[in-house]
Design an enzyme around this catalytic site. Structure first.
Site, PDB file in Angstrom:
ATOM      1  N   ASN A 180       0.826  -1.208   0.000  1.00 14.94           N
ATOM      2  CA  ASN A 180       0.000   0.000   0.000  1.00 14.94           C
ATOM      3  C   ASN A 180       0.855   1.250   0.000  1.00 14.94           C
ATOM      4  OD1 ASN A 180      -2.605   1.272  -0.009  1.00 14.94           O
ATOM      5  ND2 ASN A 180      -3.382  -0.446   1.190  1.00 14.94           N
ATOM      6  N   ASP A 222      -3.085   2.287   5.591  1.00 15.78           N
ATOM      7  CA  ASP A 222      -3.377   2.305   4.153  1.00 15.78           C
ATOM      8  C   ASP A 222      -2.435   3.306   3.493  1.00 15.78           C
ATOM      9  OD1 ASP A 222      -4.660   2.298   1.594  1.00 15.78           O
ATOM     10  OD2 ASP A 222      -6.539   1.723   2.518  1.00 15.78           O
TER      11      ASP A 222
END
Length: 304
Positions: free
Chosen positions: A162, A210
């Site tokens: 990510n 994230d």
């Protein structure tokens, strides 16, 4: 600008995010500030859309939209306005006028994976990771793509690659593996693109890291998927601040605007139940927060 020392003055300072878009997106991700054209770029992954917009006051005003018949994990922009787009398996060069070509094929056709988040290093190379579309673990990669389309593997033991960001001087690469909840740091040589041994900066058990970005003090701003938060950490992993967002799936962050002093936060509706959507109806909107920090400039993709 509020620096790291001032943030430390009140343990884990608390900020709130405000709505910045009328539009709702399924899985908004990968925001970046295109300084040359004074615009924001971001993607809606599962819809296959790349969006652009302008920051007017506290609102993102939509501009253009570019569509692909596949997922789009990330977008980068060159100084002259060409786009580099991470499709499901390939990297596309999109020239002005929307003519597109495959720059590099990344994910093998027989691997049940797709490209995900990506960003340009301080020399303008593009790094992009993959994620598994099944239950496989520790088989995904972080790739580095040179200007001529040559592909090198940086990591090959990830599960959901990510967010990517670099320290203000470019000497440290931060990368996220979302499923195990780790933010990694490693020495990085911008001249060659080579990295050193990685070490965990943050390990989370409450929410999943994230997308992330870095401010000029070197602090990390990390979107926490599932928690409705963006958290700020020092390079040593000390938590300095939290931004609360009225959408549980906060997906990514970027400092935008001419002064790079506005924190833009993307969120998602995807993977939320009807009950959750009733509880968090603003999910999928864009949000902004004023966190008294300034972001590191975005390096354009070197398209030569």
């Amino acid at each position: 600008m509020t620096g790291a020392n001032e943030l430390r003055g009140a343990a884990a300072r608390l900020f709130s995010a405000a709505i910045a878009s009328e539009q709702t997106y399924g899985l908004a991700e990968g925001p970046l500030w295109d300084e040359e054209r004074e615009r924001v770029l971001w993607v809606d992954i599962n819809a296959g859309h790349i969006h652009s917009g302008s920051l007017e006051g506290e609102i993102i005003i939509p501009g253009g939209q570019l569509s692909f018949d596949e997922t789009v994990g990330a977008v980068a922009c060159s100084e002259d306005g060409q786009l580099l787009v991470a499709g499901q398996r390939d990297l596309y060069r999109v020239e002005r006028g929307s003519r597109r070509e495959v720059l590099a094929s990344i994910v093998p056709a027989d691997k049940n994976s797709r490209l995900n988040d990506g960003a340009c290093d301080p020399a303008g190379r593009f790094l992009v990771g993959s994620l598994a579309l099944d239950a496989r673990e520790r088989e995904e990669c972080l790739y580095r793509i040179s200007q001529d389309g040559n592909v090198a593997i940086v990591d090959d033991d990830l599960t959901l690659s990510n967010g990517l960001a670099w320290s203000p001087d470019g000497s440290v690469l931060y990368s996220v593996d979302t499923t195990p909840g780790v933010v990694w740091a490693r020495p990085y040589d911008a001249a060659t693109g080579n990295g050193g041994a990685r070490a965990a900066v943050v390990r989370l058990g409450d929410g999943s890291p994230d997308g992330l970005c870095v401010d000029t003090d070197g602090n990390l701003w990390v979107a926490i998927w599932g928690a409705g938060e963006v958290r700020c950490y020092t390079p040593a992993g000390e938590r300095l601040a939290t931004v609360t967002v009225p959408a549980p799936h906060t997906s990514s962050v970027a400092f935008v605007g001419s002064a790079r002093d506005t924190l833009l936060i993307t969120t998602a509706r995807d993977q939320l139940s009807s009950v959750q959507l009733d509880k968090f109806p603003l999910s999928g909107r864009l949000f902004i927060a004023r966190v008294h920090a300034t972001g590191v400039p975005t390096t354009p993709w070197s398209a030569s």
